[in-house]
Design a protein around this motif. Sequence first.
Motif, PDB file in Angstrom:
ATOM      1  N   SER A   1      29.098 -26.048  25.706  1.00 54.63           N
ATOM      2  CA  SER A   1      27.886 -25.248  25.896  1.00 54.63           C
ATOM      3  C   SER A   1      27.322 -24.747  24.570  1.00 54.63           C
ATOM      4  CB  SER A   1      28.187 -24.061  26.814  1.00 54.63           C
ATOM      5  OG  SER A   1      28.681 -24.499  28.052  1.00 54.63           O
ATOM      6  N   LEU A   2      28.174 -24.220  23.708  1.00 57.84           N
ATOM      7  CA  LEU A   2      27.698 -23.680  22.438  1.00 57.84           C
ATOM      8  C   LEU A   2      27.158 -24.779  21.530  1.00 57.84           C
ATOM      9  CD1 LEU A   2      30.473 -21.009  21.746  1.00 57.84           C
ATOM     10  CD2 LEU A   2      28.123 -20.613  22.513  1.00 57.84           C
ATOM     11  N   ALA A   3      27.826 -25.930  21.524  1.00 56.88           N
ATOM     12  CA  ALA A   3      27.321 -27.038  20.708  1.00 56.88           C
ATOM     13  C   ALA A   3      25.993 -27.553  21.250  1.00 56.88           C
ATOM     14  CB  ALA A   3      28.352 -28.164  20.669  1.00 56.88           C
ATOM     15  N   THR A   4      25.884 -27.670  22.575  1.00 56.44           N
ATOM     16  CA  THR A   4      24.618 -28.082  23.193  1.00 56.44           C
ATOM     17  C   THR A   4      23.510 -27.094  22.848  1.00 56.44           C
ATOM     18  OG1 THR A   4      25.766 -29.140  25.051  1.00 56.44           O
ATOM     19  CG2 THR A   4      23.458 -28.544  25.383  1.00 56.44           C
ATOM     20  N   MET A   5      23.823 -25.824  22.919  1.00 60.54           N
ATOM     21  CA  MET A   5      22.841 -24.782  22.621  1.00 60.54           C
ATOM     22  C   MET A   5      22.371 -24.861  21.169  1.00 60.54           C
ATOM     23  SD  MET A   5      23.343 -20.651  22.898  1.00 60.54           S
ATOM     24  CE  MET A   5      24.504 -20.657  21.518  1.00 60.54           C
ATOM     25  N   ALA A   6      23.315 -24.978  20.236  1.00 60.10           N
ATOM     26  CA  ALA A   6      22.967 -24.999  18.818  1.00 60.10           C
ATOM     27  C   ALA A   6      22.096 -26.201  18.475  1.00 60.10           C
ATOM     28  CB  ALA A   6      24.241 -25.000  17.974  1.00 60.10           C
ATOM     29  N   ILE A   7      22.520 -27.385  18.904  1.00 57.92           N
ATOM     30  CA  ILE A   7      21.757 -28.602  18.591  1.00 57.92           C
ATOM     31  C   ILE A   7      20.379 -28.569  19.242  1.00 57.92           C
ATOM     32  CG2 ILE A   7      21.697 -31.106  18.892  1.00 57.92           C
ATOM     33  CD1 ILE A   7      24.765 -31.069  18.756  1.00 57.92           C
TER      34      ILE A   7
END
Length: 282
Positions: free
Chosen positions: A83-89
Amino acid sequence: MSAKTRKQFFKVFWIVVGVVCFLIMMFPLYWMISCSLKTESEIFARPPYYFPPNPNLDAYITQLSNVEQFPIINSFKNSMIISLATMAISVVLSTMASYGLARFNIKGKNLIIFLFLVSQMLPQVFTLVPDFIIFKSVGIYNTYWAPIFANCTVAIPFSILMLRTYFLSIPKEVDDAALIDGCNHFQSFLKIMMPMASTGIVVSFVFSFLFGYADMMFSLTFINDSRMWPVTTGIYNVVGRYGIEWSRAMAFGCLAVAPVVLIFLLMERYIVEGLASGAVKG
């Protein structure tokens, strides 16, 4: 019936309709919480118990203590990574892309926007086979990157379509003033445009995170190792293996939705304001 009486009648009528719709939509969530506090026999009792007769936390204790059978802590860790990686990208790319689509005369811009809109209408299952072939070819199949990139293909178009309306609503004279003061386009975007569109960016953060957190299909398709499955796939796994133990499955569900409920409680003002502003400004 006078006009004033008729107006009051319709006002009360729509309030009642709204309350009924709210109760219908919230009942599944209530039933999940209620069942998580019951024993198996109480869940299947006839007539049903609408309130737990003897509330207990046994199902929650089992979920949190028996990590080998119900690896919910590890599932939460996997969900946070995805979730955090999806959000950042998604937020980084969609913010810059939406600014470019709103401010610059790009050849084929209308076609690009149309394709983003079409991508939101297509069922996600249509992309599974091509994504599988691509991820297998580049060597990221059965890694966290596979569901992260797959979720980004959903989150980025949504964020671009939403954020573009914010940048369109900002007068171009603001850009001109920034250029006169010595800023280039990137500095103007970073120091002026992003703060002015901060509400929309917050909404993009929240929904990009939720796209990654709520995913089950991509993770189940692109990850074979069950130790890397997120919490949504963990629920599927629990129900598949231990479908008889519904109280524990319901407790798993309650724990899984807790972060989502917490996010909406903390960010409710920004979410409502952001979506409403984007709709009006667009």
